[in-house]
Structures are given as structure tokens and as C-alpha cells.
Enzyme design. Structure first.
Site, PDB file in Angstrom:
ATOM      1  N   VAL A  69      15.271  51.823  50.215  1.00  0.00           N
ATOM      2  CA  VAL A  69      14.462  50.559  50.642  1.00  0.00           C
ATOM      3  C   VAL A  69      14.919  49.322  49.746  1.00  0.00           C
ATOM      4  O   VAL A  69      15.600  49.575  48.666  1.00  0.00           O
ATOM      5  CB  VAL A  69      12.851  50.902  50.534  1.00  0.00           C
ATOM      6  CG1 VAL A  69      12.491  51.637  51.719  1.00  0.00           C
ATOM      7  CG2 VAL A  69      12.754  51.195  49.418  1.00  0.00           C
ATOM      8  N   SER A  70      14.772  48.095  50.113  1.00  0.00           N
ATOM      9  CA  SER A  70      15.275  47.120  49.254  1.00  0.00           C
ATOM     10  C   SER A  70      14.258  46.577  48.235  1.00  0.00           C
ATOM     11  O   SER A  70      14.874  46.192  47.183  1.00  0.00           O
ATOM     12  CB  SER A  70      15.482  45.906  50.516  1.00  0.00           C
ATOM     13  OG  SER A  70      14.253  45.332  50.904  1.00  0.00           O
TER      14      SER A  70
END
Length: 217
Positions: A69-70
Site C-alpha cells: 500500500v502507499s
């Protein structure tokens, strides 16, 4: 369907280089039954499984489940990815290793991805599984897939359709690009890089706020 349909098939010249023998030697081995080839029209192809067998190499029945995920506020999504991969592939291998990253898919400095690449080089795994192609990388997926395949590691993708990532993902990608190019201009530790990154992030946040306000009108 032949089991060779799902693995890489090498041309004679490519297989000869990997094995360190002359092409004529490889052709002779095929005629003598020392190595199996798949005929495609008038050309023979050598399955990667046969190449590994001749090299005395065999990847164990293990796989990496990779999730990314970012941002740190997306831990719930990270867990969902791990659970989806475990449900889909966990029972298909004798051993699975879960590796995760929090950061842009454009970043080359991801500890989890680098670990997966190292395990592939050391032939400790047979597959790498992801929920979407862009969880592995935002761009150049085919290059990474080719890298893993070169070590006999298959890349398994649960969903081939493009992941509709949240806007935060796009913001992180843009900031990664800006930081990379600014670092080359000013040096990665320069205060100018930090200032530029803060300005770009602020501009994107203001744009996001404006868009939300317009959508509500």
C-alpha cells in the site's frame, strides 16, 4: 494440456548459453534423449524445467505472498491483500512467506520487494503472488515478471484487471517522481528537495479539496 505450456520455453541458442554448451551439443542431447524439447513448427524449444534439471537446480515448493500500500493509514487494505492471497494460494504451496511494503509502487527502495528478488536469485521460491499487477510495481510489470521468470519463479496475479487505486496512491507516485528528479538536480539531502516536495504535496491537497467542494455543489 502439456505442463510445459505454463513455463518458459527457451530457444536452442538461449538454452545453450544457460547450460554453457554448444548448440550442436544440445541438439545431440535432444536426439539422444538426454533432454526433452518442445517442437513449435520447425523449431525446438527447451522448457525451463529441463534447463534447471540439467543444471542440478530445483526451486523448492515455496512462494512469496507480496502486498503493498502507499501509506501507513492503509494498513487495513494491506491486511485484506494478505488475506486474499493466503486464501487463493496458501494451500497450493508447502511453504509461504508474506512480504509487505508501505510506499509508492514507483520506489526502487522497497525492502519487501528486494527480499523477494533476493529469494528468487537464491532459488528459495517457486512463485511470487500479488493481488494486482500494480501492487508489485506501478510501471514496468513485464520487466519484473521477466526477472523472476529468469530464475524459474512464476508471478501469480489474482486479478489481472487494473486496480483502481485511491487518489493517495497517485499523489505518492507523483511525489516519488518529483523527489527523484529533484534529487538528481540538487542532491537528495538538499533542503530544496524537501521544500519542493512539500510545495507539490500542498498543491495536490488543495486540488483535492477544490475537487471535493465542486463535487458537493
Amino acid at each position: 494440456m502439456s505442463k510445459y505450456n505454463k513455463q518458459r520455453l527457451y530457444r536452442t541458442a538461449e538454452a545453450a548459453v544457460l547450460l554453457g554448451v554448444h548448440k550442436d551439443t544440445l541438439r545431440r542431447w535432444e536426439k539422444e534423449g538426454k533432454v526433452r524439447a518442445v517442437w513449435m513448427g520447425r523449431e525446438r524449444r527447451f522448457p525451463e524445467e529441463e534447463i534447471r534439471r540439467l543444471l542440478g537446480e530445483s526451486n523448492p515448493d515455496a512462494a512469496v505472498l507480496y502486498a503493498r500500500v502507499s501509506g501507513h493509514d492503509q494498513k487495513a487494505d494491506l491486511q485484506r491483500q494478505v488475506e486474499a492471497l493466503t486464501d487463493a494460494y496458501g494451500s497450493k504451496f508447502s511453504e509461504v512467506v508474506v512480504l509487505t511494503d508501505v510506499g509508492s509502487g514507483l520506489s526502487t527502495n522497497r525492502r519487501g520487494l528486494r527480499k523477494a528478488m533476493q529469494m528468487a536469485r537464491e532459488r528459495k521460491i517457486r512463485a511470487v503472488a500479488v493481488t494486482y499487477p500494480d501492487r508489485l510495481t506501478r510501471f514496468g510489470f513485464e520487466y519484473l515478471e521477466e526477472y523472476f521468470n529468469s530464475f524459474g519463479v512464476e508471478v501469480l496475479v489474482l486479478n489481472r484487471e487494473e486496480d483502481r487505486s485511491p487518489q493517495q496512491e497517485l499523489v505518492e507516485d507523483l511525489l516519488t517522481i518529483v523527489t527523484s528528479f529533484a534529487g538528481k538536480l540538487y542532491g537528495h539531502r538538499s533542503h530544496k528537495v524537501k521544500k519542493l516536495k512539500a510545495e507539490v504535496k500542498g498543491a495536490l491537497e488543495r486540488l483535492d479539496t477544490d475537487n471535493e467542494r465542486k463535487a458537493a455543489e
